[in-house]
Design an enzyme around this catalytic site. Sequence first.
Site, PDB file in Angstrom:
ATOM      1  CG  HIS A  68      -1.785  -1.038   1.492  1.00  0.00           C
ATOM      2  ND1 HIS A  68      -1.674  -1.997   2.536  1.00  0.00           N
ATOM      3  CD2 HIS A  68      -2.932  -1.427   0.737  1.00  0.00           C
ATOM      4  CE1 HIS A  68      -2.778  -3.022   2.178  1.00  0.00           C
ATOM      5  NE2 HIS A  68      -3.511  -2.556   1.109  1.00  0.00           N
ATOM      6  CE  LYS A 119      -1.726  -9.508  -2.676  1.00  0.00           C
ATOM      7  NZ  LYS A 119      -2.633 -10.517  -2.592  1.00  0.00           N
TER       8      LYS A 119
END
Length: 284
Positions: free
Chosen positions: A37, A149
């Site tokens: 993140h 991802k």
Amino acid sequence: MRVVKQIPEMQTLSKEFRNSGKTIGLVPTMGYLHEGHMSLMRNLRDQCQVRVVSIFVNPTQFGPNEDLAKYPRDFDRDKQLCREEKVDVIFYPSSQKMYPPHYHTYIQVENLSEVMCGRSRPGHFRGVATVVAKLFNIINPHIAIFGEKDYQQVVVIRQMVNDLNFEVQILTSPIVRETDGLAMSSRNKYLTAAERKFAPVLYQSLLEAEKMCQRGIQNPAEIVEKMTALLNKIPQSRIDYISLVRPETLTPVEKIQGQVLVALAVYLGSTRLIDNIIIKGLLK
Ligand code: PAF
């Protein structure tokens, strides 16, 4: 840094940013922030003047037997990480505000939502598309960034943005890995010490697929067979899927040529992990 919990307050703030000519960048997250993140936030830094991070564990993308209740949460830590990264706004709404009683509207991105992860997680991408559309409407960002991802998620969101004419530019950021190759994920926290030890095999199997392609192997079945053998060595594991597909359309490839997305989902005990790689087949 401002923490905004109310939807109307966020809408007003976004209008003010836009009216003063500021470019708004959004990082949608479910919190429990990790280096993946943080790299999304950093990659957005030079692209916009205001960075908004949304933190919302979205109930509609969890199936009835999934981990909504035990999904990891640590808002104080998340807040600290965002502050250190000099994020401008955290949007942190409650479930009641996002999905009040009598909520009825969902977005279904057909076909792309039903393959790969969608097969074992029916309704998952409907929940993702719905919440992302809501976040786009509330925050009205110029740019939003997502991690590769969740590759299928990016494909689904791009399709929704095109189909529904959202005026937001979608950026992506590469997978961030632990030093042993395991893709970073909030769900890695669920792994037992023994499972964690074997978890890098997922990435190793993807690297093996890449090597096979580089050797000129063109039959996807051969690659799946080799990857299956490697993954089956993980104790207490179960392969959910291994897919070799075109990255833009998620349609299965019959021959490895051009760009191929190799994506997989594997259960280690009760934890389901995903990973992927884009490989380039030898042109023949
Ligand atoms: O990738 C995630 O964390 C979530 O699916 C997202 C995009 C924040 C929507 O809830």
